[in-house]
Design an enzyme around this catalytic site. Structure first.
Site, short mmCIF file in Angstrom:
data_model
loop_
_atom_site.label_atom_id
_atom_site.label_comp_id
_atom_site.label_asym_id
_atom_site.label_seq_id
_atom_site.Cartn_x
_atom_site.Cartn_y
_atom_site.Cartn_z
N GLN A 167 131.78 57.23 82.65
CA GLN A 167 131.69 57.24 81.19
C GLN A 167 132.33 55.99 80.61
OE1 GLN A 167 133.28 61.04 79.98
NE2 GLN A 167 131.50 62.14 80.76
N ASP A 316 132.93 66.81 89.55
CA ASP A 316 132.51 68.01 88.82
C ASP A 316 132.33 69.23 89.72
OD1 ASP A 316 132.51 66.61 86.43
OD2 ASP A 316 130.41 66.03 86.60
N ARG A 389 131.30 74.71 83.83
CA ARG A 389 131.36 74.74 85.30
C ARG A 389 132.30 75.84 85.79
NH1 ARG A 389 127.94 70.69 86.12
NH2 ARG A 389 128.27 68.74 84.99
C1 S3P Z 1 129.74 61.66 83.76
C2 S3P Z 1 130.83 61.15 84.41
C3 S3P Z 1 131.96 61.97 84.90
C4 S3P Z 1 131.58 63.44 84.98
C5 S3P Z 1 130.86 63.91 83.76
C6 S3P Z 1 129.59 63.11 83.54
C7 S3P Z 1 128.70 60.73 83.29
O1 S3P Z 1 133.05 61.82 84.02
O2 S3P Z 1 132.73 64.22 85.17
O3 S3P Z 1 130.51 65.27 83.90
O4 S3P Z 1 127.58 61.19 82.94
O5 S3P Z 1 128.94 59.53 83.24
P1 S3P Z 1 134.06 60.57 84.12
O6 S3P Z 1 133.32 59.35 83.79
O7 S3P Z 1 135.13 60.86 83.12
O8 S3P Z 1 134.59 60.61 85.52
#
Ligand code: S3P
Length: 429
Positions: A167, A316, A389
């Site tokens: 993210q 996740d 989840r």
């Molecule tokens: C995601 C990245 C992960 C994941 C989330 C979705 C994404 O989070 O846990 O469910 O779509 O980029 P982080 O980037 O905080 O690790």
């Protein structure tokens, strides 16, 4: 819910949540039409679509089984919305959107969300964007939503992120598309690389380098062109069926059309470490992402041990792996998982609390869990605590418990898997 017979047959999990968000967002900033097949028709992508519509993007209705079209407005085409952008429960929506909006010079945006999202850390995105010239303000020194973004013209930078987070990485890459000069993001480990794959397919000038793909550079200047995107099934949703079939005696299941991007397949490695019977059949490539069907059947399981380097590849899936660990032989160990404390809920605390209510023995650490195997789970009153989840993990645990389990707030599952309970009922025959 109570323990029932084996899981049998075939199941097709809904579209990948990460890829669905990206298809909508990248379609919106491209020129021309993007058509998305297999988009996840769940609350989180609906939040992304609603935010985009509020900024003048035409997104067709999101209906299960029907393709979705996005009429792109170009890299700088978002209109200033006349109300807050409601990201609901979706961290991906808020964080990627911050990256997209930071560079919309002269326009003002306010992002908010539900009670969970308003308490999740946003400085991890705001801080690197500020180094590119962004102006983002919020509660708690800019860390918590509601967040106000005053669009600026941005400049390119090189940023080392302290935690591997797709993210955060994606937010920076999206801001970089219209910054002055190139931007490089360097991660400690590679996080999921869906943004890199899809941005390149849309025509962005993006180069992946460094050990294990940990350095990504975007050079602005290229315009994105609308694409046809096919979203594979979500391995994070498949994980519930993999664990259920591996742990419920007599189960034999095929999970179809699962995305097998190597930055997401940590769950398969851990289940293999546990001795689970899983086979990838019919591996193929679909629109730039590896896909396959997974055949899984019940068998004895050993404890597992996972540490930080593995974490981005299964972050996740820890809640459902905690359920599997209760049934395995020996004590499983999770470390380097402090990130789980800032997900939709504090997933280390919540899973420990809820599984303990079912008679399991878990010890919490600041960055992980020890989970004692060989437990006989007992039906109990448990609670998703609003986390999708957690809801689905506890529904799997309920199938493994003696007696009746009552799950409070089961509807949280609709954030990523609206048909989950229907699929469960069907697979149990
Ligand atoms: C995601 C990245 C992960 C994941 C989330 C979705 C994404 O989070 O846990 O469910 O779509 O980029 P982080 O980037 O905080 O690790």
């Amino acid at each position: 819910m109570s323990a029932s017979g084996p899981l049998r047959g075939r199941v097709r999990v809904p579209g990948d949540k990460s890829i669905s968000h990206r298809a909508l967002l990248f379609g919106a900033i491209a020129e021309g039409l993007t058509t998305i097949e297999g988009l996840l028709p769940a609350e989180d992508p609906l939040s992304t679509a609603a935010c985009l519509r509020a900024m003048g993007v035409t997104v067709s209705p999101i209906v299960a089984g029907e393709p979705v079209t996005v009429q792109g407005v170009g890299l700088d085409g978002f209109l200033e919305p006349d109300d807050i952008l409601n990201c609901g429960n979706s961290g991906t929506t808020m964080r990627l959107m911050l990256g997209l909006l930071a560079g919309r010079d002269g326009r003002h945006f306010v992002l908010s969300g539900d009670g969970s999202l308003r308490n999740r850390p946003m400085r991890r995105v705001g801080e690197p964007l500020a180094r590119m010239g962004a102006r983002i303000q919020g509660r708690s020194g800019g860390n918590l939503a509601p967040l106000a973004v005053q669009g600026q013209s941005l400049h390119g930078v090189t940023i080392r992120t302290p935690v591997a987070s797709a993210q955060v990485k994606s937010a920076i890459l999206l801001a970089a598309l219209t910054a002055a000069g190139p931007t490089t993001v360097i991660e400690p480990q590679q996080s999921r690389d869906h943004s890199e794959r899809m941005l390149r397919a849309f025509g962005a000038d993006l180069v992946v380098a460094g050990p294990g793909g940990t350095e990504v550079t975007v050079t602005p200047g290229a315009s994105l062109r609308g694409q046809s995107v096919i979203v594979p099934g979500d391995i994070s949703s498949a994980a519930f069926w993999l664990v259920a079939a591996a742990t419920i005696p007599g189960s034999e299941l095929i999970v179809e059309n699962v995305g097998l991007n190597p930055s997401r397949t940590g769950i398969l490695d851990v289940l293999e470490q546990m001795g689970a019977r899983i086979k990838v059949i019919n591996p193929r490539d679909v629109a730039g992402e590896p896909v396959g069907d997974l055949e899984v059947s019940h068998g004895p399981l050993q404890a597992f041990s996972i540490d930080e380097p593995m974490m981005p590849r299964l972050v996740d899936e820890i809640p459902v792996l905690a359920v599997a660990a209760c049934l395995a032989e020996g004590t499983s160990r999770v470390r380097g998982a402090a990130e789980l404390r800032v997900k939709e809920t504090d997933r280390l605390a919540v899973m420990a609390r809820q599984l303990q209510a079912m008679g399991a023995s878990l010890t919490e650490y600041p960055d992980g869990l020890d989970i004692q195997g060989g437990a006989s789970l007992k039906g109990a009153a448990v609670d998703s605590e609003t986390d999708h989840r957690v809801a689905m993990s506890l529904a799997v645990a309920a199938q493994l418990a003696s007696g009746t389990t009552t799950l409070a707030r089961p509807e949280a599952a609709a954030v990523s898997y609206p048909g989950f309970y229907d699929d469960l009922t069907r697979l149990l025959g």
